[in-house]
Design an enzyme around this catalytic site. Structure first.
Site, mmCIF file in Angstrom:
data_model
loop_
_atom_site.group_PDB
_atom_site.id
_atom_site.type_symbol
_atom_site.label_atom_id
_atom_site.label_comp_id
_atom_site.label_asym_id
_atom_site.label_seq_id
_atom_site.Cartn_x
_atom_site.Cartn_y
_atom_site.Cartn_z
ATOM 1 N N GLU A 1 41.242 40.726 38.025
ATOM 2 C CA GLU A 1 41.611 40.901 36.616
ATOM 3 C C GLU A 1 43.109 40.937 36.362
ATOM 4 O O GLU A 1 43.583 40.522 35.316
ATOM 5 C CB GLU A 1 40.977 42.187 36.070
ATOM 6 C CG GLU A 1 39.500 42.020 35.834
ATOM 7 C CD GLU A 1 38.795 43.334 35.589
ATOM 8 O OE1 GLU A 1 39.173 44.013 34.626
ATOM 9 O OE2 GLU A 1 37.880 43.679 36.355
ATOM 10 N N GLY A 2 43.863 41.482 37.323
ATOM 11 C CA GLY A 2 45.306 41.583 37.124
ATOM 12 C C GLY A 2 45.982 40.224 36.984
ATOM 13 O O GLY A 2 47.106 40.138 36.505
#
Lengths: 270, 326
Positions: free
Chosen positions: A60-61
């Site tokens: 997700e980052g």
């Protein structure tokens, strides 16, 4: 290191090893996988070492197809971007990759699930007057909305496998159509945006899948547990007509990989 | 085109007003503007409206210290180091704070619309979930969607038909343009060019969406150095209003290529702030009990900070003990 493809016997592996191995089996070679922190990281990495060397992982980052040397403890960790094809951001991860349709498989967790695969990771009790608060959705709802297949890894407890969950954070196969709130199939709600949905639930006792109508059924039971054990830990009428046998234990090679190559520091494994 | 103004941490804190809507750089336990959040707490800010993609230590602190009235976001916690934001969870259960939940995709889309100067963002994420349940719209339930609050849209979302291709219904999410962005970046040029050294998270959108942008950084360098590799930069100087140079400003969160996140500090925080008294004790020790950021670093000590220092090749610390078998 000498690897053996032989299956472990009882006592030769920890429960979490079986969970990681069962989850890793869900990954097909070439899959684009969107995974969260913890067990999903072990599973995707294990799969990459075995049957799915061409599986790609997105965190997700914003790291895309990273090849970390050490297990990350966060999906935003500096470790995630080592040898990545890109170090992008959340907009790219959620819209450039997920919404645009690249993601084959999502790996997620949750606190509660119902028989249609609706998952709660937000709140216990009435949302307006909660009894217990969890983290909230994060990417859970998004990944479950748009990945072609989603695997949930959860703890098997009666209070977690419920007829109706307290709050639907992530959409299962039958959901409410807002703003009116009438029940509808996921296909109807998502229309032309429909890609797929929750395919598998792996717990510390069993593996569950979903039938043509979107209802959960018991597929395999882990070694050491019976169908009745599972039924005792589910609070809705569970279909056990399709049980296909016992969940395969991890192989000796998989346990070696998990403890000596993937998580040698003991960050996630005991 | 104007250069950002160099100011002190105290001056930066004073730019945030009671009732402002604020947002942050970073992701969970990485690149959070923590030193500036400590300063807001010392200055006793009230009624803040936080909008963030996901919260962490920095925002849970502000909540614990009673600075926050509204929290809008998708997730709150410290990943493996503490599954939830303890203060936010407690204050929501006690009814002391308004929490409005979204998914990551929703918050990211809302920020992007704000960043691009668009009124809303269309998507088809998290449909069929209780995130869209009108009965759970906390801001509406509190009567705050009456058009009188500059940062609160009249509706949480609209479901609309595609007017162009006749495809299925999708979700329109209102843009967000916070009053102030509190951004931590490792490197800022003397003309304000901003560089981050790893994943960009939502940092670029946060900078563009906010009306006032304050960047706290590890170090300022000549802009010419950053301009030698423009593809590596995140934002241009004219998008930034204020810069504060403040080494270790993200601690206990991490900053890639400068230092790792301080797992022991974060774990201990999350274990220890499960009631208000324990939080207040923590704040007395680490926020009110130090007169400035330098004193905070002195209290942490050289040994602790050196252990966190990142390898200049790998970008993270190879000395820190992470697991039980390391």
């Amino acid at each position: 290191m000498k690897y053996s493809a032989e299956y472990c016997k009882p006592g030769e592996f920890q429960p979490i090893d079986l969970l990681a191995a069962a989850a890793a089996r869900e990954v097909c070679d070439g899959d684009v996988v969107f995974a969260g922190t913890g067990l999903p990281m072990l599973a995707i990495t294990l799969a990459q070492h075995e049957q799915a060397p061409n599986a790609v992982c997105i965190y997700e980052g914003g790291s895309i197809d990273g090849r970390p040397l050490s297990l990350p403890t966060s999906v935003g960790d500096a470790r995630c971007t080592y040898q990545a094809s890109r170090a992008s951001g959340l907009f790219e991860a959620f819209y450039g990759q997920l919404h645009s349709g690249y993601v084959d498989l999502g790996f997620l967790g949750g606190a509660e699930i119902d028989k249609y695969g609706n998952v709660n990771c937000t709140v216990i009790g009435d949302y307006n007057q909660p009894k217990k608060r969890f983290t909230g959705s994060g990417g859970n709802a998004d990944i479950c909305s748009y990945a072609r297949r989603t695997v949930f890894i959860m703890v098997q407890e009666k209070r977690r496998f419920r007829e109706e969950v307290d709050y639907v954070t992530s959409p299962g196969w039958r959901v409410k159509k807002w703003p009116s709130g009438e029940w509808a199939s996921k296909q109807e709600v998502y229309g032309s945006y429909f890609k797929g949905g929750v395919s598998t639930v792996i717990t510390d006792m069993a593996v569950f899948r979903f039938d043509e109508t979107g209802e959960m059924y018991l597929d395999t039971v882990h070694p050491g547990f019976s169908v009745q054990d599972v039924l005792d830990h589910v609070d809705f009428k569970l279909n056990v007509d399709r049980v296909s046998g016992e969940t395969l234990p991890p192989t000796k090679k998989q346990v070696e990989l998990l403890y000596h190559v993937i998580d040698p520091e003991g960050i996630f494994l005991p | 085109m104007s250069k950002p103004k160099r100011i002190t941490l105290k001056e930066a804190g004073a730019l945030v007003h009671d009732g402002d809507q604020i947002t942050f750089s970073g992701f969970t336990i990485w690149r959070r503007p923590v030193a500036l959040c400590y300063e807001l707490i010392r200055q006793g800010k009230k009624d803040l409206h936080l909008f963030e993609v996901q919260g962490g230590y920095h925002s849970d602190l502000l909540v614990g210290a009673g600075c926050v009235k509204i929290w809008e976001g998708a997730w709150m916690g410290q990943e493996m180091l503490g599954k939830i934001g303890e203060n936010l969870a407690r204050k929501q259960i006690d009814g002391d704070i308004l929490v409005d939940d979204y998914s990551h995709g929703h918050t990211v889309g809302r920020l992007m619309a704000g960043a691009l100067g668009l009124p809303f963002f269309p998507c088809a994420l998290a449909m069929g979930t209780d995130i869209l349940n009108p009965e759970y719209d906390q801001l509406a339930n509190a009567g705050l969607r009456d058009g009188k609050h500059r940062n609160i849209p009249a509706k949480k979302y609209v479901i609309a038909q595609d007017p162009f291709f006749g495809r299925s219904d999708c979700l329109l999410l209102p843009a967000v343009n916070p009053d102030v962005a509190l951004v931590y970046a490792p490197i800022v040029g003397d003309e304000g060019t901003v560089r981050v050294l790893s994943q960009s998270y939502n940092d670029a959108e946060v900078i563009k969406a906010a009306k006032t942008v304050i960047v706290i950084c590890e170090e300022t360098v000549p802009d010419s150095y950053l301009r030698n590799d423009p593809a590596a930069n995140l934002a241009s100087g004219y998008e930034i209003d204020y810069v504060v140079e403040c080494p270790w400003a993200a601690h206990p969160t991490g900053s890639q290529f400068y230092y790792d996140s301080d797992a022991d500090f974060l774990k201990s925080y999350n274990r220890n702030v499960r009631d208000q008294k324990a939080f207040d004790e923590f704040a007395d020790q680490w926020i009110f009990g130090v007169s400035c950021h330098e004193e905070y670093l002195e209290r942490l000590g050289t040994k602790r900070l050196e252990g966190l220092r990142a390898s200049s090749i790998m970008g993270y610390s190879s000395r820190i003990k992470r697991g039980t078998r390391a």
